[in-house]
Motif scaffolding. Structure first.
Motif, short mmCIF file in Angstrom:
data_model
loop_
_atom_site.label_atom_id
_atom_site.label_comp_id
_atom_site.label_asym_id
_atom_site.label_seq_id
_atom_site.Cartn_x
_atom_site.Cartn_y
_atom_site.Cartn_z
N ILE A 162 -17.11 -2.36 -40.28
CA ILE A 162 -15.66 -2.20 -40.49
C ILE A 162 -15.33 -2.28 -41.98
N VAL A 163 -15.86 -3.31 -42.66
CA VAL A 163 -15.55 -3.51 -44.08
C VAL A 163 -16.06 -2.33 -44.91
N GLN A 164 -17.31 -1.95 -44.67
CA GLN A 164 -17.91 -0.86 -45.43
C GLN A 164 -17.15 0.45 -45.19
N SER A 165 -16.85 0.75 -43.94
CA SER A 165 -16.14 1.99 -43.61
C SER A 165 -14.74 1.98 -44.17
N ALA A 166 -14.08 0.81 -44.15
CA ALA A 166 -12.71 0.72 -44.66
C ALA A 166 -12.66 1.01 -46.15
N ILE A 167 -13.62 0.48 -46.91
CA ILE A 167 -13.65 0.72 -48.35
C ILE A 167 -13.82 2.20 -48.64
N ALA A 177 -9.43 8.89 -48.27
CA ALA A 177 -8.05 9.21 -47.89
C ALA A 177 -7.20 9.44 -49.14
N ALA A 178 -7.43 8.64 -50.18
CA ALA A 178 -6.67 8.81 -51.42
C ALA A 178 -6.96 10.18 -52.05
N LEU A 179 -8.24 10.57 -52.00
CA LEU A 179 -8.61 11.89 -52.54
C LEU A 179 -7.96 13.02 -51.75
N LEU A 180 -7.96 12.90 -50.44
CA LEU A 180 -7.41 13.97 -49.60
C LEU A 180 -5.90 14.06 -49.73
N ILE A 181 -5.24 12.92 -49.81
CA ILE A 181 -3.78 12.92 -49.93
C ILE A 181 -3.34 13.60 -51.23
N LEU A 235 -13.79 6.85 -40.61
CA LEU A 235 -12.74 6.34 -39.72
C LEU A 235 -13.29 6.09 -38.32
N GLN A 236 -14.11 7.03 -37.84
CA GLN A 236 -14.72 6.82 -36.53
C GLN A 236 -15.63 5.59 -36.54
#
Length: 599
Positions: free
Chosen positions: A150-155, A161-165, A304-305
């Protein structure tokens, strides 16, 4: 609204504070190191992804070739460092997992020894214990693995997500919505699997029982003599087939729903890719931007998955660990007092049962009713009665394995509930009818009678001499160092009578005020029995003793005999006094004696 509240309650269950506290207490160093490695593994993929954008943007012109090569070096370095961190993290997690598994097993063992004996006489306890044994050794490590995930995936996800936005906010938002169905499916089927395992715990234990009947040494002789192998095998197969059918039904449904969520994710990925290609064709996206949108959405969806999979796994493990915590939270009825009184030693007045009544949990019948009994210092008493009369139950109360429902047990006038149970039990040496055969050395078999100090070779030999076991042990190739039983390589088997002599030696080795012998000569030949009781007073060395036996030749030497019938003391006296009364004892005696008097 109810459904929303239900989901909120499920997410609340994702706060496994107790497990994480347990993990930190057991292996804080490995835990901290693992979390540091996780942060590194979460950040590095973002660097690699950004490097890919710079490479493609620079490579489209001849002037940018040098820049592209520099960023290619950055990407390679990030990949190598990621591989290094992944290898280190794998080692750390294996070390943490093994240490945690062993520590949790030790906690299970500690609690198994500490719970009241009453739990071992309840089927529901065995279901709880079985589920705890199955899940607890690996679930805490699995929970930590999910937390790391969870921690690794969240980072990584936050960065992607910031890049895509930056390119389009809809792409970032779509990323989250596409992965949610997969998490919902996982959580729903986790609950269904949990419910299935709870329902089937008794059947799992039954299958394990048949497995042990087929494979263990204890039943091996009778299984062959009565041809029971095929019966037990067929029952085991039927139970396992039913369990397998139920589990595969769940797996099949889970796979179908999971496939639907994967189709949705693939459709979204290539939809975004088609949209990005169209944007690039209009000149609104550079080649590098096209690559980062496609790779970013794909990797972001993966992160995310992975994050949602970790949350669902955390939820699932937390569900199954409820069995472990249910087991740890079992409350003992036999409790040590806050300020225990010291156990008198030596006894001055002895032990006294006053108006003792007892009923086993779940039973509708009293095992003991209003029992009065005394055991004076240095006195030998015998308990006589038919099976089920309450003799063994009385001994369990004397040892404070249970507390009486009414009345009390006192030593020198002190209620046993006012002393530490463990301290009190050290004053009692017991040889049970179903005594244990430990597949250790002969020396250790005797030493187990008093493990409060290292083995004393002189005391061990003295105890073996008193019980009559010394001669049999000396015949073994390694004498007292010989391993007994056939479970381990080089083990040597004893006869049933020789095993019983070792059990007696174990009791004589213990420095206790009371010796309890439950059918102490049931496996001895007549000569060995006669020799044992000719010197019985010397064997117990002035200690008090309680003898339970169906052999009237055994109980005759007691100072007093208590006769139990249906949980009550119906007679008390010496052998001669009881025969003269012509009561229940006399009838039992004559029923046994007639077979010796015939002819």
């Amino acid at each position: 609204m109810k459904r929303i509240r239900g989901w909120l309650q499920r997410f609340k269950a994702l706060r496994p504070r107790r497990t994480l506290a347990l993990l930190w207490r057991i292996c804080p160093g490995w835990t901290a190191l693992s979390l540091l490695l996780v942060i590194g593994q979460g950040v590095l993929p973002l660097l690699g992804l950004y490097a890919m954008k710079r490479i493609f943007d620079a490579a489209v012109t001849q002037e940018g070739l040098q820049t592209a090569l520099v960023w290619a070096g950055v990407a390679a370095g990030a990949a190598l460092l990621t591989a290094l961190l992944r290898a280190a993290a794998s080692y750390v997690q294996q070390a943490l997992s093994q240490q945690l598994t062993d520590a949790v097993s030790d906690i299970l063992h500690e609690r198994s020894v500490a719970v009241d004996l009453a739990y071992y006489e309840q089927p529901a306890y065995y279901d709880t214990l079985h589920r705890a044994q199955q899940e607890a050794p690996h679930r805490p490590a699995a929970m930590f693995g999910y937390l790391v995930q969870i921690v690794q995936s969240a980072i990584s996800l936050i960065g992607v997500a910031a890049l895509l936005i930056v390119f389009h906010w809809v792409i970032g938002l779509l990323l989250f919505f596409v992965a949610l169905p997969g998490m919902a499916v996982r959580m729903i089927f986790s609950r269904r699997q949990y419910a299935f395992e709870v329902r089937q715990a008794a059947h799992e234990r039954e299958a394990a029982y048949y497995h042990n009947l087929i494979t263990d040494s204890g039943p091996a002789t009778e299984v062959r003599l009565f041809g029971l192998g095929d019966v037990f095998r067929s029952r085991f197969r039927a139970l396992r087939a039913a369990l397998r059918k139920g589990r595969l039904r769940l797996v099949r449904r889970h796979a179908l729903f999971d496939l639907a969520t994967q189709v949705l994710a693939i459709g979204a990925t290539f939809g975004i890719f088609a949209y990005s290609v169209a944007q690039a064709a209009r000149g609104q996206l550079s080649l590098g931007s096209l690559v980062i949108v496609y790779l970013g959405f794909q990797s972001g969806l993966g992160y995310l998955q992975s994050l949602l999979h970790g949350l669902a796994g955390l939820f699932e493990s937390n569900l199954f660990l409820t069995h472990f915590y249910q087991f740890l939270d079992l409350k003992n009825q036999v409790q040590a007092p806050v300020d225990p009184l010291p156990v008198p030693r030596p006894f001055r007045r002895g032990v006294e049962l006053q108006g003792v009544s007892f009923r086993y949990p779940g039973s509708d019948r009293d095992s003991l009713r209003g029992v009065d009994l005394t055991l004076k210092p240095g006195e030998v008493i015998a308990l006589v009665g038919e099976n089920g009369a309450g003799k063994t139950t009385l001994i369990k109360l004397l040892c404070r394995l249970y507390d009486p429902a009414a009345g009390c047990v006192r030593v020198d006038g002190i209620d046993l509930r006012q002393v530490d149970p463990a301290e009190w039990r050290r004053q009692i040496a017991v040889v049970l009818q179903d005594y244990m055969c430990y597949f250790f050395s002969a020396e250790e078999n005797i030493w187990l009678g008093d493990v409060s100090a290292p083995p004393d070779e002189e005391r061990i030999r003295a105890a073996a001499r008193l019980s009559g076991a010394e001669e049999a042990v000396e015949r073994l190739s390694g004498s007292f160092r010989s391993i007994l039983g056939k479970l381990f390589e080089g083990g040597m088997e004893l006869s049933t009578g020789e095993w019983q002599k070792l059990a007696l030696a174990r009791a004589f080795y213990r420095k206790a005020e009371i010796v309890v012998l439950d059918e102490p000569t049931s496996s001895l030949d007549p000569l060995a029995e006669a020799e044992l009781f000719q010197q019985f007073r010397r064997l117990i060395a002035g200690r008090s003793a309680i003898v339970i036996s169906h052999r009237f030749s055994t109980v005759q030497m007691a100072d007093r005999i208590y006769v139990l019938e249906s949980g009550q003391v119906v007679e008390c006296g010496t052998h001669a006094e009881l025969l003269a009364r012509g009561g229940h004892y006399a009838r039992l005696y004559m029923a046994q004696a007639q077979y010796y008097q015939q002819g």
